[in-house]
Write a protein that holds these residues in place. Structure first.
Motif, PDB file in Angstrom:
ATOM      1  N   THR A 248      58.390  30.957 127.851  1.00 33.58           N
ATOM      2  CA  THR A 248      58.663  31.957 128.876  1.00 33.58           C
ATOM      3  C   THR A 248      60.147  32.214 129.097  1.00 33.58           C
ATOM      4  O   THR A 248      60.508  33.208 129.710  1.00 33.58           O
ATOM      5  N   GLU A 249      61.016  31.307 128.638  1.00 34.51           N
ATOM      6  CA  GLU A 249      62.454  31.474 128.825  1.00 34.51           C
ATOM      7  C   GLU A 249      63.168  31.281 127.499  1.00 34.51           C
ATOM      8  O   GLU A 249      62.597  30.764 126.536  1.00 34.51           O
ATOM      9  N   ASN A 250      64.437  31.691 127.468  1.00 33.91           N
ATOM     10  CA  ASN A 250      65.283  31.415 126.311  1.00 33.91           C
ATOM     11  C   ASN A 250      65.805  29.998 126.467  1.00 33.91           C
ATOM     12  O   ASN A 250      66.958  29.771 126.833  1.00 33.91           O
ATOM     13  N   ALA A 251      64.939  29.033 126.246  1.00 34.75           N
ATOM     14  CA  ALA A 251      65.270  27.639 126.505  1.00 34.75           C
ATOM     15  C   ALA A 251      64.625  26.748 125.465  1.00 34.75           C
ATOM     16  O   ALA A 251      63.538  27.036 124.959  1.00 34.75           O
ATOM     17  N   GLY A 252      65.304  25.664 125.144  1.00 30.49           N
ATOM     18  CA  GLY A 252      64.772  24.699 124.193  1.00 30.49           C
ATOM     19  C   GLY A 252      65.739  23.545 124.039  1.00 30.49           C
ATOM     20  O   GLY A 252      66.871  23.590 124.541  1.00 30.49           O
ATOM     21  N   TRP A 253      65.315  22.497 123.339  1.00 34.01           N
ATOM     22  CA  TRP A 253      66.174  21.347 123.110  1.00 34.01           C
ATOM     23  C   TRP A 253      65.745  20.614 121.844  1.00 34.01           C
ATOM     24  O   TRP A 253      64.611  20.730 121.384  1.00 34.01           O
ATOM     25  N   TYR A 254      66.692  19.871 121.283  1.00 31.93           N
ATOM     26  CA  TYR A 254      66.466  19.101 120.058  1.00 31.93           C
ATOM     27  C   TYR A 254      67.219  17.789 120.192  1.00 31.93           C
ATOM     28  O   TYR A 254      68.338  17.752 120.704  1.00 31.93           O
ATOM     29  N   GLU A 255      66.627  16.695 119.725  1.00 35.46           N
ATOM     30  CA  GLU A 255      67.285  15.394 119.761  1.00 35.46           C
ATOM     31  C   GLU A 255      66.969  14.599 118.503  1.00 35.46           C
ATOM     32  O   GLU A 255      65.842  14.647 117.994  1.00 35.46           O
ATOM     33  N   LYS A 256      67.963  13.890 118.032  1.00 33.71           N
ATOM     34  CA  LYS A 256      67.791  12.998 116.889  1.00 33.71           C
ATOM     35  C   LYS A 256      68.443  11.662 117.227  1.00 33.71           C
ATOM     36  O   LYS A 256      69.609  11.617 117.630  1.00 33.71           O
ATOM     37  N   TRP A 257      67.684  10.578 117.090  1.00 32.00           N
ATOM     38  CA  TRP A 257      68.147   9.230 117.402  1.00 32.00           C
ATOM     39  C   TRP A 257      67.998   8.343 116.184  1.00 32.00           C
ATOM     40  O   TRP A 257      67.058   8.527 115.396  1.00 32.00           O
ATOM     41  N   TRP A 258      68.869   7.361 116.026  1.00 36.75           N
ATOM     42  CA  TRP A 258      68.705   6.405 114.934  1.00 36.75           C
ATOM     43  C   TRP A 258      69.282   5.052 115.325  1.00 36.75           C
ATOM     44  O   TRP A 258      70.215   4.951 116.119  1.00 36.75           O
ATOM     45  N   GLU A 259      68.695   4.014 114.759  1.00 40.56           N
ATOM     46  CA  GLU A 259      69.147   2.637 114.962  1.00 40.56           C
ATOM     47  C   GLU A 259      68.992   1.901 113.634  1.00 40.56           C
ATOM     48  O   GLU A 259      67.985   2.064 112.942  1.00 40.56           O
ATOM     49  N   LYS A 260      70.001   1.069 113.289  1.00 39.53           N
ATOM     50  CA  LYS A 260      69.963   0.303 112.052  1.00 39.53           C
ATOM     51  C   LYS A 260      70.384  -1.130 112.349  1.00 39.53           C
ATOM     52  O   LYS A 260      71.411  -1.352 112.995  1.00 39.53           O
ATOM     53  N   TYR A 274      71.012  18.690 121.333  1.00 30.31           N
ATOM     54  CA  TYR A 274      71.354  20.085 121.591  1.00 30.31           C
ATOM     55  C   TYR A 274      70.351  20.655 122.582  1.00 30.31           C
ATOM     56  O   TYR A 274      69.174  20.277 122.584  1.00 30.31           O
ATOM     57  N   GLY A 275      70.809  21.551 123.456  1.00 30.65           N
ATOM     58  CA  GLY A 275      69.903  22.189 124.395  1.00 30.65           C
ATOM     59  C   GLY A 275      70.403  23.555 124.812  1.00 30.65           C
ATOM     60  O   GLY A 275      71.596  23.870 124.707  1.00 30.65           O
ATOM     61  N   ARG A 276      69.466  24.364 125.269  1.00 33.17           N
ATOM     62  CA  ARG A 276      69.818  25.701 125.753  1.00 33.17           C
ATOM     63  C   ARG A 276      68.905  26.055 126.925  1.00 33.17           C
ATOM     64  O   ARG A 276      67.705  25.804 126.887  1.00 33.17           O
ATOM     65  N   LEU A 277      69.506  26.641 127.962  1.00 29.21           N
ATOM     66  CA  LEU A 277      68.753  27.158 129.084  1.00 29.21           C
ATOM     67  C   LEU A 277      69.320  28.519 129.429  1.00 29.21           C
ATOM     68  O   LEU A 277      70.376  28.627 130.055  1.00 29.21           O
ATOM     69  N   ASN A 278      68.641  29.559 128.939  1.00 31.36           N
ATOM     70  CA  ASN A 278      69.054  30.945 129.137  1.00 31.36           C
ATOM     71  C   ASN A 278      70.471  31.171 128.644  1.00 31.36           C
ATOM     72  O   ASN A 278      70.721  31.094 127.450  1.00 31.36           O
ATOM     73  N   GLU A 279      71.467  31.381 129.539  1.00 34.67           N
ATOM     74  CA  GLU A 279      72.816  31.753 129.073  1.00 34.67           C
ATOM     75  C   GLU A 279      73.699  30.561 128.752  1.00 34.67           C
ATOM     76  O   GLU A 279      74.831  30.740 128.310  1.00 34.67           O
TER      77      GLU A 279
END
Length: 432
Positions: A248-260, A274-279
């Motif tokens: 419903t909005e111009n919004a989204g997010w992405y995450e990448k995690w790692w452990e060694k 990374y994330g976005r919420l409208n503007e």
């Protein structure tokens, strides 16, 4: 199949307040300490066979405390920024129209001939890499292929199988999914375990879905045990990726995690988000590395921007060994007209109680002093090799195919593959 986050989110108090981002503390992943006793023989893991029990219930979604989202709200002609508490994104945990009690734990052992319980809830942000017991990975012991329809008209399916390959490769997997009666909501899930004669073991999950509001998501989690091909050192690596998009909005997010982790104490952790919420859009990257001999490297870099052209960010790095090391960082702000403000700072710790502090900004301020100050830093990770071994019982209990007498694993000592690209696919901007 890859393997299920830290963006601009942290449990700050909810009132509006002004802070200097250069003083924000480094936020580390929080883990519960393992109290189990594990046996490590030299560089290898030595523990008795562990068998999984399906008498309990487990699942995901309840083991993580709710974190409040926050973002920068910049002010022109000022080097200070305002942090504002925000509720979770509107698509963070929508309620399904055809599923009840989704957030509750579901049994690891589902009775035969009954449909799998629908799980069309998106992943939560800033939850890091879940432990294997929180995923409830249950691989069926026999091959099945079944489907059905529930009383409300929603459909489901469940499949399981086994794939075999060269060098004793074995992959056991289970797939399941479903959709609402009108097809507006759907979910898919796959679990797997892999092994071969080199000692490689892998446990993983992949989930995706879509709800009636148009929100979509995908997440995957992996846990791997292997031996380094050059040193024969036992290693465990864990990783997770998550992403969601609002319908419903111009919004989204992405995450990448790692452990060694390795058996000599080396520990590496990091995340890209990374994330976005409208503007408004924001990014964050951080990492930390303990070499197991007292050397520590930590760093973070975060920035944000608006569609109007305002940009701001903060980054820092620290390196220490035996009480001697340095810290340095920068806070900056860029206006739509191109005016740039920044403040850089640094610290040199000599290990004798003396610290050299220096810095300057584009507004003319500067300092260069030596002070008496005790140096503090974490020389050991709060979650290390013994902890991850103690929390990886299901991974370690994977049983590979029996190797015939006289047959040896094929080892490839050729060129190592290139390191994976750690940048998120949506990251179009870079720090200033």
């Amino acid at each position: 199949m890859a393997a299920s986050s830290r963006g601009f989110a942290t449990p700050f108090r909810l009132e509006l307040r002004s802070v200097d981002v250069s003083t924000l503390p480094h936020r580390e992943i929080e883990f519960r300490k393992c109290r189990r006793r594990v046996s490590v023989d030299g560089d290898r893991i030595r523990l008795s066979r562990i068998r999984c029990c399906c008498s309990g219930s487990t699942g995901s979604g309840k083991s993580v405390e709710k974190a409040e989202e926050w973002r920068f709200d910049s002010k022109k002609s000022s080097h200070r920024v305002r942090i504002q508490a925000m509720p979770s994104m509107p698509f963070a945990s929508p309620q399904s129209h055809f599923v009840s009690k989704q957030e509750k734990f579901y049994p690891r052992c589902t009775p035969r001939h009954s449909g799998p319980q629908s799980r069309d809830t998106p992943p939560k942000r800033d939850t890091g890499i879940a432990n294997e017991k929180d995923w409830g990975i249950n691989l069926l012991s026999e091959n099945i292929n079944e489907s059905g329809t529930n009383e409300d008209g929603s459909a489901w399916y469940r499949e399981s199988g086994e794939d075999l390959g060269e060098n004793g490769y074995r992959c056991r997997w289970t797939r399941m999914g479903g959709q609402s009666h009108d097809g507006s909501s759907e979910w898919k899930e796959m679990w797997w375990e892999k092994s071969d004669w080199t000692g490689y073991k892998e446990l993983g999950v992949e989930k995706s879905g879509r709800n009636a509001e148009g929100d979509s998501w995908w997440e995957t989690w992996q846990e791997v045990l292997h031996q380094d091909e050059w040193s024969n050192l036992a290693r465990i690596e864990r990783s997770a990726q998550k992403q969601a998009k609002s319908g419903t909005e111009n919004a989204g997010w992405y995450e990448k995690w790692w452990e060694k982790y390795d058996a000599k104490g080396s520990t590496e952790k990091g995340a890209h988000k990374y994330g976005r919420l409208n503007e408004q859009s924001w990014w964050e990257k951080w990492g930390e590395h303990y070499d197991g001999r007292g050397s520590v490297l930590k760093w973070t870099d975060k920035w944000a921007e608006t569609e109007l052209g305002t940009k701001w960010g903060d980054k820092w790095e620290e390196k220490f060994f035996a009480g001697i090391g340095s810290r340095q960082g920068e806070t900056w702000h860029l206006s739509p007209s191109g005016d740039r403000w920044s403040r850089t700072w640094g610290e040199e710790h000599f290990g004798n109680g003396k610290v050299h502090k220096y810095g300057k900004s584009t507004t003319g301020e500067s300092w260069d002093i030596v002070v008496d100050e005790e140096t503090y830093y974490e020389a050991e990770p709060h979650y290390g090799w013994a902890d991850v071994v103690g929390n990886s019982s299901q991974l370690l209990s994977i049983e590979p195919l029996e190797r015939p007498p006289g047959v040896y694993p094929n080892l490839d000592f050729g060129t190592s593959p290139p390191p994976p690209d750690d940048d998120s696919p949506d990251t179009a901007a870079s720090s200033q």
